[in-house]
Motif scaffolding. Structure first.
Motif, PDB file in Angstrom:
ATOM      1  N   ASN A 115       0.803  -1.230   0.000  1.00 14.93           N
ATOM      2  CA  ASN A 115       0.000   0.000   0.000  1.00 14.93           C
ATOM      3  C   ASN A 115       0.831   1.273   0.000  1.00 14.93           C
ATOM      4  N   ALA A 116       1.942   1.285  -0.732  1.00  8.86           N
ATOM      5  CA  ALA A 116       2.666   2.533  -0.944  1.00  8.86           C
ATOM      6  C   ALA A 116       1.777   3.465  -1.761  1.00  8.86           C
ATOM      7  N   PRO A 117       1.885   4.789  -1.577  1.00 13.60           N
ATOM      8  CA  PRO A 117       1.015   5.697  -2.327  1.00 13.60           C
ATOM      9  C   PRO A 117       1.387   5.757  -3.801  1.00 13.60           C
ATOM     10  N   ALA A 118       0.463   5.383  -4.655  1.00 16.23           N
ATOM     11  CA  ALA A 118       0.710   5.418  -6.096  1.00 16.23           C
ATOM     12  C   ALA A 118       0.694   6.856  -6.596  1.00 16.23           C
ATOM     13  N   GLU A 119       1.571   7.155  -7.532  1.00 16.71           N
ATOM     14  CA  GLU A 119       1.705   8.511  -8.051  1.00 16.71           C
ATOM     15  C   GLU A 119       0.778   8.780  -9.224  1.00 16.71           C
ATOM     16  N   SER A 120       0.037   7.786  -9.639  1.00 13.14           N
ATOM     17  CA  SER A 120      -0.972   7.950 -10.681  1.00 13.14           C
ATOM     18  C   SER A 120      -2.109   6.992 -10.372  1.00 13.14           C
ATOM     19  N   GLU A 121      -3.274   7.291 -10.908  1.00 12.29           N
ATOM     20  CA  GLU A 121      -4.417   6.437 -10.660  1.00 12.29           C
ATOM     21  C   GLU A 121      -4.320   5.149 -11.463  1.00 12.29           C
ATOM     22  N   MET A 122      -5.067   4.144 -11.026  1.00 14.50           N
ATOM     23  CA  MET A 122      -5.133   2.899 -11.784  1.00 14.50           C
ATOM     24  C   MET A 122      -5.705   3.174 -13.171  1.00 14.50           C
ATOM     25  N   ALA A 123      -5.327   2.352 -14.123  1.00 13.16           N
ATOM     26  CA  ALA A 123      -5.808   2.526 -15.499  1.00 13.16           C
ATOM     27  C   ALA A 123      -7.234   1.992 -15.600  1.00 13.16           C
ATOM     28  N   HIS A 124      -8.160   2.692 -14.917  1.00 14.65           N
ATOM     29  CA  HIS A 124      -9.538   2.214 -14.876  1.00 14.65           C
ATOM     30  C   HIS A 124     -10.135   2.110 -16.276  1.00 14.65           C
ATOM     31  N   PHE A 133       4.526  10.081   2.075  1.00 13.07           N
ATOM     32  CA  PHE A 133       4.421  10.790   0.797  1.00 13.07           C
ATOM     33  C   PHE A 133       5.725  11.509   0.476  1.00 13.07           C
ATOM     34  N   LEU A 134       6.089  11.515  -0.793  1.00 16.06           N
ATOM     35  CA  LEU A 134       7.267  12.251  -1.234  1.00 16.06           C
ATOM     36  C   LEU A 134       6.942  13.741  -1.324  1.00 16.06           C
ATOM     37  N   PRO A 135       7.916  14.614  -1.050  1.00 15.12           N
ATOM     38  CA  PRO A 135       7.662  16.054  -1.132  1.00 15.12           C
ATOM     39  C   PRO A 135       7.387  16.501  -2.560  1.00 15.12           C
ATOM     40  N   PHE A 136       6.551  17.518  -2.686  1.00 11.83           N
ATOM     41  CA  PHE A 136       6.236  18.150  -3.972  1.00 11.83           C
ATOM     42  C   PHE A 136       5.744  17.149  -5.021  1.00 11.83           C
ATOM     43  N   THR A 137       5.013  16.151  -4.566  1.00  9.79           N
ATOM     44  CA  THR A 137       4.431  15.164  -5.473  1.00  9.79           C
ATOM     45  C   THR A 137       2.916  15.239  -5.358  1.00  9.79           C
ATOM     46  N   GLU A 138       2.244  15.462  -6.462  1.00 13.16           N
ATOM     47  CA  GLU A 138       0.790  15.622  -6.458  1.00 13.16           C
ATOM     48  C   GLU A 138       0.114  14.268  -6.681  1.00 13.16           C
ATOM     49  N   TYR A 139      -0.018  13.517  -5.618  1.00 11.48           N
ATOM     50  CA  TYR A 139      -0.680  12.221  -5.703  1.00 11.48           C
ATOM     51  C   TYR A 139      -2.174  12.400  -5.972  1.00 11.48           C
ATOM     52  N   PRO A 140      -2.789  11.480  -6.726  1.00 14.29           N
ATOM     53  CA  PRO A 140      -4.242  11.540  -6.907  1.00 14.29           C
ATOM     54  C   PRO A 140      -4.951  11.358  -5.571  1.00 14.29           C
ATOM     55  N   ARG A 141      -6.077  12.005  -5.412  1.00  9.41           N
ATOM     56  CA  ARG A 141      -6.783  11.977  -4.136  1.00  9.41           C
ATOM     57  C   ARG A 141      -7.122  10.568  -3.658  1.00  9.41           C
ATOM     58  N   PRO A 142      -7.660   9.657  -4.524  1.00  6.54           N
ATOM     59  CA  PRO A 142      -7.976   8.313  -4.019  1.00  6.54           C
ATOM     60  C   PRO A 142      -6.759   7.600  -3.437  1.00  6.54           C
ATOM     61  N   GLN A 143      -5.587   7.800  -4.054  1.00  3.52           N
ATOM     62  CA  GLN A 143      -4.380   7.155  -3.559  1.00  3.52           C
ATOM     63  C   GLN A 143      -3.925   7.769  -2.237  1.00  3.52           C
ATOM     64  N   VAL A 144      -4.138   9.077  -2.078  1.00  9.27           N
ATOM     65  CA  VAL A 144      -3.799   9.744  -0.815  1.00  9.27           C
ATOM     66  C   VAL A 144      -4.680   9.205   0.307  1.00  9.27           C
ATOM     67  N   ALA A 145      -5.986   9.172   0.055  1.00  8.99           N
ATOM     68  CA  ALA A 145      -6.917   8.706   1.079  1.00  8.99           C
ATOM     69  C   ALA A 145      -6.654   7.245   1.450  1.00  8.99           C
ATOM     70  N   GLU A 146      -6.342   6.418   0.450  1.00  7.90           N
ATOM     71  CA  GLU A 146      -6.078   5.004   0.718  1.00  7.90           C
ATOM     72  C   GLU A 146      -4.815   4.823   1.549  1.00  7.90           C
ATOM     73  N   HIS A 147      -3.776   5.598   1.237  1.00 13.56           N
ATOM     74  CA  HIS A 147      -2.527   5.463   1.990  1.00 13.56           C
ATOM     75  C   HIS A 147      -2.707   5.940   3.433  1.00 13.56           C
ATOM     76  N   LEU A 148      -3.443   7.018   3.635  1.00 13.56           N
ATOM     77  CA  LEU A 148      -3.700   7.504   4.990  1.00 13.56           C
ATOM     78  C   LEU A 148      -4.483   6.480   5.800  1.00 13.56           C
ATOM     79  N   ALA A 149      -5.398   5.776   5.137  1.00 12.59           N
ATOM     80  CA  ALA A 149      -6.176   4.750   5.836  1.00 12.59           C
ATOM     81  C   ALA A 149      -5.325   3.532   6.173  1.00 12.59           C
ATOM     82  N   ALA A 150      -4.353   3.230   5.300  1.00 13.45           N
ATOM     83  CA  ALA A 150      -3.508   2.054   5.513  1.00 13.45           C
ATOM     84  C   ALA A 150      -2.427   2.309   6.551  1.00 13.45           C
ATOM     85  N   TYR A 151      -1.940   3.568   6.639  1.00 10.22           N
ATOM     86  CA  TYR A 151      -0.859   3.909   7.565  1.00 10.22           C
ATOM     87  C   TYR A 151      -1.302   5.087   8.430  1.00 10.22           C
TER      88      TYR A 151
END
Length: 378
Positions: free
Chosen positions: A84-93, A279-297
């Protein structure tokens, strides 16, 4: 017919009092509202179908567990994903959706018609779950197949694997990791049904031309043992040792499409070999990935950049402070005015008053993981 009332902003209004027209319609149609709608719709669907756990962070699988679709992929990428590392792009839905629709709406009915005169049938999927002996111990492979040609008793005759590509023009042989996936289905079905499945077919669909390329794949024991099982054993050893695998993918194209390029060290940020947390500095992670990582850690804080991008998350979670490496002053994210691009560091106000130009920095992951006492690491 009487005009029907409408509800806007919680107020019931008559149809005649509501402004209508292109501008009214366009005001509610944009990328942000679509993302919110899609996420909300998926979450509601999961709850209504009794799968509310799908809305939770993905559970970390045990080291010995593998899925057919992950075989032969980059070890490091998979460790990041599984942990559950924070992905820097969304899944290819979009690609996944197109692939699913192509398989279910085109390939499946085509296969059923193609084998009907031979007294054969096609089931849309079969489940495999089997054990493998390896140098790392017993491995477990679980997954669901794509359509399988079966006989009248439901016994597997020919498993298939369906993939879509933008173009089939230069596709002369099946991709190696797709072949490994199909091999896993052959082994799993052979064990489950006590038969000897030694042939399958890989079906590629072109998203541009809407055409097919089909490859007859025969099981190769040496490739399975020395390549696929060896890969799975090595991956399990990395996970058991809690070791970050080297940054050398088997396929060169993986790095170009990887959702962890910056974290791994293949991107533009001067960083390499970072672990999975934070999270890495100055990296604009997609919101779903941010929320998921915060929930996991639970011990991870938002960076000021992410707090700026997602203020609603900043209201719910701890936000790391800006820091000036020149004067060592720290500032809450609400104290710093940000102009221009999020990737441009703001200037330190204290140093500016003293006639110095000094940029503020965001903390690296190890510096903004919150200890259990609630304080912030220095």
């Amino acid at each position: 017919m009487e005009p029907q009332p409408h509800r806007r902003n919680g107020t019931l209004q008559s149809a005649t009092s509501v402004e209508t027209g292109p501008a009214t319609a366009l005001a509610g149609i944009d990328s942000r509202s679509f993302r919110v709608w899609r996420q909300t719709t998926e979450e509601r669907k999961n709850i209504e179908e009794g799968r509310a756990y799908y809305n939770d962070p993905r559970p970390v699988p045990p080291p010995e567990k593998h899925t057919p679709s992950s075989l032969l992929q980059c070890h490091r990428k998979l460790v990041y994903r599984k942990e559950n590392a924070p992905a820097e792009s969304e899944m290819a839905h979009g690609i996944l959706w197109v692939g699913s629709r192509f398989e279910e709406d085109v390939v499946l009915p085509y296969l059923r018609d193609a084998v009907a005169d031979d007294g054969l049938f096609v089931t849309n999927s079969l489940y495999v779950d089997f054990e493998l002996k390896s140098e790392a111990g017993d491995l477990n492979i679980k997954g669901s197949t794509d359509p399988v040609v079966v006989d009248a008793d439901g016994t597997p005759v020919l498993p298939t694997e369906v993939k879509t590509k933008r173009s089939l023009e230069y596709l002369d042989e099946p991709n190696e990791h797709h072949k490994a996936q199909l091999y896993a289905y052959m082994v799993g079905l052979s064990e489950k049904y006590d038969v000897d499945v030694k042939r399958g077919c890989l079906i590629y669909g072109g998203r541009d031309t809407f055409d097919l390329k089909v490859f007859d794949v025969e099981f190769d024991e040496e490739f399975w043992r020395d390549t696929v099982v060896e890969w799975a054993s090595t991956h399990t050893e990395y996970r058991l040792a809690d070791e970050l695998p080297p940054a050398d993918s088997r396929f060169g194209w993986e790095c170009d499409f990887c959702a962890y390029r910056e974290r791994c060290g293949k991107g533009e940020i001067p960083v390499a070999d970072r672990g999975q947390e934070g999270f890495l500095p100055f990296t604009e992670y997609p919101r779903p990935q941010v929320a998921e990582h915060l929930a996991a850690y639970s011990g991870v804080a938002l960076t000021p950049t992410l707090a700026r991008a997602y203020p609603e998350l900043a209201e719910q979670h701890t936000v790391a402070q800006w820091r000036c490496e020149t004067c060592d002053k720290r500032f809450d994210h609400t104290e710093v005015e940000l102009d221009g691009e999020a990737s441009e560091p703001p200037l330190c106000a204290v140093c500016a008053r003293d006639g110095r130009l000094a940029e503020l920095t965001e903390p690296w992951p190890s510096a903004h993981c919150i200890p259990s006492d609630g304080g912030e690491d220095s």
